[in-house]
Design a protein around this motif. Structure first.
Motif, PDB file in Angstrom:
ATOM      1  N   GLN A 117       0.007 -27.336  -3.308  1.00  0.00           N
ATOM      2  CA  GLN A 117      -0.077 -26.591  -2.065  1.00  0.00           C
ATOM      3  C   GLN A 117      -0.179 -27.558  -0.898  1.00  0.00           C
ATOM      4  O   GLN A 117      -1.153 -28.321  -0.801  1.00  0.00           O
ATOM      5  N   ALA A 118       0.827 -27.529  -0.052  1.00  0.00           N
ATOM      6  CA  ALA A 118       0.843 -28.355   1.146  1.00  0.00           C
ATOM      7  C   ALA A 118       0.162 -27.604   2.280  1.00  0.00           C
ATOM      8  O   ALA A 118       0.092 -26.368   2.259  1.00  0.00           O
ATOM      9  N   PRO A 119      -0.319 -28.318   3.294  1.00  0.00           N
ATOM     10  CA  PRO A 119      -0.994 -27.651   4.422  1.00  0.00           C
ATOM     11  C   PRO A 119      -0.092 -26.606   5.061  1.00  0.00           C
ATOM     12  O   PRO A 119       1.069 -26.876   5.377  1.00  0.00           O
ATOM     13  N   GLY A 120      -0.637 -25.414   5.236  1.00  0.00           N
ATOM     14  CA  GLY A 120       0.104 -24.353   5.897  1.00  0.00           C
ATOM     15  C   GLY A 120       1.166 -23.684   5.051  1.00  0.00           C
ATOM     16  O   GLY A 120       1.909 -22.835   5.550  1.00  0.00           O
ATOM     17  N   LYS A 121       1.232 -24.066   3.777  1.00  0.00           N
ATOM     18  CA  LYS A 121       2.258 -23.489   2.894  1.00  0.00           C
ATOM     19  C   LYS A 121       1.606 -22.816   1.694  1.00  0.00           C
ATOM     20  O   LYS A 121       0.451 -23.066   1.362  1.00  0.00           O
ATOM     21  N   GLU A 122       2.377 -21.975   1.036  1.00  0.00           N
ATOM     22  CA  GLU A 122       1.881 -21.325  -0.167  1.00  0.00           C
ATOM     23  C   GLU A 122       1.932 -22.296  -1.342  1.00  0.00           C
ATOM     24  O   GLU A 122       2.725 -23.237  -1.370  1.00  0.00           O
TER      25      GLU A 122
END
Length: 125
Positions: free
Chosen positions: A39-44
């Motif tokens: 999970q990357a920042p701001g992503k699912e």
């Protein structure tokens, strides 16, 4: 229910390599297919790779195919993700997950009942 603990994350330059490890306890390791999600920042959270209970079958997301390799050590109750040629877009928290499944490994995160706490991977450009 199996408990999972990831390790091996860190900071690496683009083009470099890292090896993540996930240690399982509290269950029959060979009964579980294992997977990595991130999970990357701001992503699912997204699927990265999965390996069958026997280790004979693996599945990879297109974005990591040819760069990442998943393996498991039944004697040590561990699963590893060898990551090579890392890119800045690989930056994410990586999670190990277990699916009590002795068929082909599955890619849907809802199939996985047990999760680790995650380990941070940061790739600098």
């Amino acid at each position: 229910q199996v408990q999972l603990v990831e390790s091996g994350g860190g900071l690496v330059q683009a083009g470099g390599s890292l090896r993540l490890s996930c240690a399982a306890s509290g269950g029959t390791f060979s009964a579980y297919a294992m997977a990595w999600f991130r999970q990357a920042p701001g992503k699912e959270r997204e699927f990265v790779s999965a390996i069958s209970w026997s280790g004979q079958n693996t599945v990879y997301a297109d974005s990591v195919k040819g760069r990442f390799t998943s393996s498991r050590d039944q004697a040590k109750n561990t699963v590893a993700l060898q990551m090579s040629n890392l890119k800045p877009e690989d930056t994410a928290v990586y999670y190990c997950a277990a699916d009590r499944n002795q068929g082909r490994p599955r890619v849907g995160q809802n199939e996985y009942a047990a999760w680790g706490q995650g380990t941070q991977v940061t790739v600098s450009s």
